[in-house]
Design a protein around this motif. Sequence first.
Motif, short mmCIF file in Angstrom:
data_model
loop_
_atom_site.label_atom_id
_atom_site.label_comp_id
_atom_site.label_asym_id
_atom_site.label_seq_id
_atom_site.Cartn_x
_atom_site.Cartn_y
_atom_site.Cartn_z
N ALA A 189 0.81 -1.22 0.00
CA ALA A 189 0.00 0.00 0.00
C ALA A 189 0.85 1.28 0.00
N GLY A 190 2.15 1.14 0.20
CA GLY A 190 3.02 2.32 0.35
C GLY A 190 3.01 3.23 -0.87
N LEU A 191 3.27 4.51 -0.63
CA LEU A 191 3.19 5.50 -1.71
C LEU A 191 4.40 5.48 -2.64
N GLY A 192 5.51 4.96 -2.15
CA GLY A 192 6.70 4.92 -3.00
C GLY A 192 7.26 6.29 -3.31
N THR A 193 7.22 7.17 -2.32
CA THR A 193 7.63 8.57 -2.58
C THR A 193 9.09 8.67 -3.03
N ARG A 194 9.92 7.69 -2.63
CA ARG A 194 11.33 7.78 -3.01
C ARG A 194 11.54 7.59 -4.50
N PHE A 195 10.51 7.10 -5.18
CA PHE A 195 10.65 6.91 -6.62
C PHE A 195 9.74 7.84 -7.42
N LEU A 196 9.34 8.95 -6.79
CA LEU A 196 8.61 9.97 -7.56
C LEU A 196 9.58 10.63 -8.55
N PRO A 197 9.14 11.03 -9.74
CA PRO A 197 7.76 11.06 -10.19
C PRO A 197 7.26 9.74 -10.81
N ALA A 198 8.14 8.73 -10.97
CA ALA A 198 7.68 7.49 -11.63
C ALA A 198 6.44 6.92 -10.94
N THR A 199 6.44 7.00 -9.59
CA THR A 199 5.36 6.37 -8.82
C THR A 199 4.08 7.22 -8.77
N LYS A 200 4.07 8.34 -9.53
CA LYS A 200 2.80 9.06 -9.69
C LYS A 200 1.78 8.15 -10.36
N SER A 201 2.24 7.36 -11.31
CA SER A 201 1.26 6.55 -12.06
C SER A 201 1.55 5.06 -12.07
N PHE A 236 19.03 -6.85 -1.55
CA PHE A 236 19.07 -5.52 -2.16
C PHE A 236 17.91 -4.70 -1.62
N ASP A 237 18.22 -3.49 -1.16
CA ASP A 237 17.17 -2.60 -0.67
C ASP A 237 16.59 -1.82 -1.85
N CYS A 238 15.60 -2.41 -2.49
CA CYS A 238 15.03 -1.77 -3.68
C CYS A 238 14.04 -0.67 -3.32
N GLY A 239 13.94 -0.37 -2.03
CA GLY A 239 13.17 0.81 -1.61
C GLY A 239 14.04 2.06 -1.69
N SER A 240 15.35 1.89 -1.94
CA SER A 240 16.23 3.06 -2.10
C SER A 240 16.77 3.07 -3.53
N LYS A 241 17.06 4.26 -4.03
CA LYS A 241 17.51 4.37 -5.43
C LYS A 241 18.80 3.62 -5.65
N SER A 242 19.73 3.79 -4.70
CA SER A 242 21.03 3.15 -4.88
C SER A 242 20.89 1.62 -4.84
N GLY A 243 20.09 1.11 -3.90
CA GLY A 243 19.88 -0.33 -3.80
C GLY A 243 19.22 -0.88 -5.05
N TYR A 244 18.29 -0.12 -5.58
CA TYR A 244 17.57 -0.53 -6.80
C TYR A 244 18.53 -0.61 -7.99
N LEU A 245 19.42 0.40 -8.09
CA LEU A 245 20.39 0.38 -9.19
C LEU A 245 21.37 -0.79 -9.03
N GLN A 246 21.79 -1.05 -7.79
CA GLN A 246 22.69 -2.19 -7.56
C GLN A 246 22.02 -3.50 -7.95
N ALA A 247 20.74 -3.62 -7.61
CA ALA A 247 20.00 -4.85 -7.96
C ALA A 247 19.91 -4.98 -9.48
N THR A 248 19.67 -3.85 -10.15
CA THR A 248 19.57 -3.89 -11.61
C THR A 248 20.87 -4.41 -12.22
#
Length: 297
Positions: A13-25, A256-268
Amino acid sequence: MSNRVRTAVFPVAGLGTRFLPATKSIPKEMLPLVDRPLIQYAIDEARAAGIREFIFVTAKGKSALEDYFDSSAELERALEEKGKADLLAEVHNSTMPSGAIAYIRQQEALGLGHAVWCARRLIGDDSFAVILPDDVISAKTPCLKQMVEAHAETGGCMVAAMDVPREQTKSYGILDIAGEQGRLVRAAGMVEKPAPEDAPSTMAVIGRYILSASVLETLGAGKRGAGGEIQLTDAIAAEIDHGRPVHGFRFDGQRFDCGSKSGYLQATVAFGLARDDLRDEFSAYLAGIAGSQRAAE
Ligand code: G1P
């Protein structure tokens, strides 16, 4: 009551604010690692652990998740006609059978503990799993499967656990350690997001849980904890206070902490390099970047 774990709750249910603006939609759980959304990794891990019932605790603006797991007859027909067997298999894997996923809405953002409590009527009296899709764990034996096997011996509650640098304790639930045996860490307490100087250890809770239904009763009291939220960590700590076993499980794998930008990039990068169809070209590209950076220094 049974210790067998058949049901998993996915708090999404989280808003995902750390990935705005992508998580707007798009929901953050739909962000892809290479070509599969984060939620697909979570579902696959649950299935590998023997989970058959899936409960999504969702919110407004998250309908893309429901669509993702729906069948898509038109797309499948088109892939079939074009003879794209590989893609067809991927699409099948992302289609869940009717009735396998239940969706419950969390109407107010009152915290992770509240999100899990919202699923109480569907959970029943048996032990159940909770998976936080932000935490992606790459492992030979999927993390939840490792935990289900260990839990068959211990019973009670179990959380995935990992050592973190002391300055990061304020981002995690932290275990107070009573004793350790192999991968099992017996907990004497648990605190949510303590300051480094107050943390009872540096053993952090990672987003995989196996919980007893009694945790839901504690959550029902609605007691607020860290950040003014109803914390799952506090309800698990209450189990210890009632004399019931709670263990941390030092899983084998990389988180990988994919809730953070750096963790997400590392996972990618890690998941890209793990793919046979991408490895050569992608690793040559990364080596090229590393080389030109060294030359510039
Ligand atoms: C949640 C939990 C925390 C846990 C963490 C793992 O925190 O409240 O106890 O250590 O997940 O990722 P969040 O990251 O949602 O703030």
